[in-house]
Scaffold this motif. Structure first.
Motif, short mmCIF file in Angstrom:
data_model
loop_
_atom_site.label_atom_id
_atom_site.label_comp_id
_atom_site.label_asym_id
_atom_site.label_seq_id
_atom_site.Cartn_x
_atom_site.Cartn_y
_atom_site.Cartn_z
N ARG A 109 0.83 -1.21 0.00
CA ARG A 109 0.00 0.00 0.00
C ARG A 109 0.86 1.26 0.00
O ARG A 109 0.58 2.22 -0.73
CB ARG A 109 -0.91 -0.01 1.23
CG ARG A 109 -1.87 1.18 1.30
CD ARG A 109 -2.66 1.18 2.59
NE ARG A 109 -1.79 1.30 3.76
CZ ARG A 109 -2.24 1.29 5.01
NH1 ARG A 109 -3.54 1.17 5.26
NH2 ARG A 109 -1.40 1.40 6.02
N ALA A 110 1.92 1.25 0.80
CA ALA A 110 2.81 2.42 0.87
C ALA A 110 3.51 2.68 -0.45
O ALA A 110 3.91 3.82 -0.74
CB ALA A 110 3.84 2.22 1.98
N LEU A 111 3.66 1.64 -1.28
CA LEU A 111 4.35 1.79 -2.57
C LEU A 111 3.41 2.09 -3.72
O LEU A 111 3.86 2.31 -4.86
CB LEU A 111 5.13 0.50 -2.88
CG LEU A 111 6.28 0.14 -1.93
CD1 LEU A 111 6.84 -1.22 -2.28
CD2 LEU A 111 7.36 1.20 -1.95
N MET A 112 2.10 2.14 -3.47
CA MET A 112 1.11 2.31 -4.54
C MET A 112 1.38 3.54 -5.40
O MET A 112 1.26 3.50 -6.62
CB MET A 112 -0.30 2.39 -3.96
CG MET A 112 -1.03 1.07 -3.84
SD MET A 112 -1.45 0.29 -5.41
CE MET A 112 -2.72 1.41 -6.05
N HIS A 113 1.68 4.66 -4.80
CA HIS A 113 1.83 5.91 -5.54
C HIS A 113 3.27 6.17 -6.00
O HIS A 113 3.63 7.28 -6.35
CB HIS A 113 1.32 7.10 -4.70
CG HIS A 113 2.05 7.29 -3.41
ND1 HIS A 113 1.90 6.45 -2.33
CD2 HIS A 113 2.94 8.24 -3.01
CE1 HIS A 113 2.66 6.87 -1.33
NE2 HIS A 113 3.31 7.96 -1.73
#
Length: 303
Positions: A170-174
């Motif tokens: 999730r932290a790497l999504m953007h």
């Protein structure tokens, strides 16, 4: 690659590691102070973290580790000082600065009643990613963290280690250039902890800068390119794990004296064995570790 490569930033530390001199800087911190109701949590932090570096931030409970990460991630504001992420000041350009980083907190904060896919999809929407981009990123990241088969599982059905991997995804999504990990393997068994370590190594290899706090000293030794020791809101030393340990020696002997442990350090194994022979006590010889360096500098354990 999942990560971008362009960056900007500044270096200030007690010990300068020359191998980083040519690398761009992703995180720049100058004179950072944080007060909580008259209590000073951070007392003038100065620090730079470089592109593609895994940087470990170590210290006892209450030393200011999580406070630093929360300030850098835009969750709380500093009392004074400056912090810059990839060239963007966190106070003057807070939104753009937040886009530079992903944050994995200590506590699991996924929505337990939603699926893995839904948790990631909502995060992508919060960062204004269109549907096609979100679909592509979710598929790629679930493969990246080894969780493709759990795409449609509810979060409450997952183990602790699986939840941690989804939080990293999730932290790497953007596509942040900086990843903050606050105690990434806390509460996990050794086997699952090693899987998280492997994931951090993979993220570094793909070009991201990783800033982590941990109480597992072996985690910092294994993962970190450099380490900062924090005590009472101040940085007391910065260097590579190997150089911090080499400052003490290579071998250590722990000796119990008057109900306390006294540790003796030696440059070579032969000198240590001579000490054991002369002592006549039942002593154990071991390798110097990073916690020895921390204790020598602060008189405290990392815990």
């Amino acid at each position: 690659s999942l990560m971008g490569k362009e960056c900007n930033g500044g270096l200030d530390g007690w010990i300068f590691f020359t191998g980083l001199a040519k690398l761009a800087k992703m995180i720049t911190i100058r004179n950072l102070v944080k007060d909580y109701k008259g209590l000073r949590a951070l007392n003038g932090i100065n620090l730079d973290v470089h592109e593609g570096e895994v940087f470990a931030y170590l210290g006892p409970n209450g030393s200011g580790k999580t406070t630093t990460i929360k300030i850098l991630a835009g969750i709380t504001r500093p009392s004074s000082g400056q912090a810059v992420l990839n060239g963007f000041d966190i106070e003057r350009e807070p939104i753009t600065a937040k886009f530079q980083c992903g944050y994995v907190p200590q506590a699991t904060n996924l929505d337990a009643e939603l699926t893995v896919y839904e948790n990631l999809d909502i995060h992508g929407m919060l960062f204004s990613m269109n549907r096609q981009k979100r679909e592509e990123k979710i598929a790629g990241l679930l493969d990246y963290v080894g969780m493709t088969q759990r795409r449609d599982s509810l979060i409450r059905e997952l183990s602790g280690g699986m939840k941690r991997r989804i939080m990293v995804a999730r932290a790497l999504m953007h596509e942040p250039r900086i990843l903050f990990l606050d105690e990434p393997s806390i509460g996990l068994d050794p086997n699952i902890r090693r899987k998280i370590w492997a994931l951090v190594k993979k993220i570094k290899m793909d070009g991201a800068t990783v800033f982590l706090t941990t109480h597992y000293i072996e985690e910092a030794e294994f993962l970190a390119d450099r380490v900062a020791f924090l005590d009472y809101g101040r940085i007391v030393a910065i260097d590579t794990p190997s150089r911090l340990m080499a400052g003490l020696g290579t071998w250590a002997i722990d000796e119990i004296t008057d109900n306390r442990i006294e540790t003796h350090y030696f440059k070579d194994q032969e000198a240590a064995r001579v000490y054991i022979t002369k002592s006549g006590a039942a002593l154990t010889l071991r390798r110097v570790n990073l916690e020895d360096a921390f204790v020598a500098l602060t008189g405290k354990k990392v815990k």
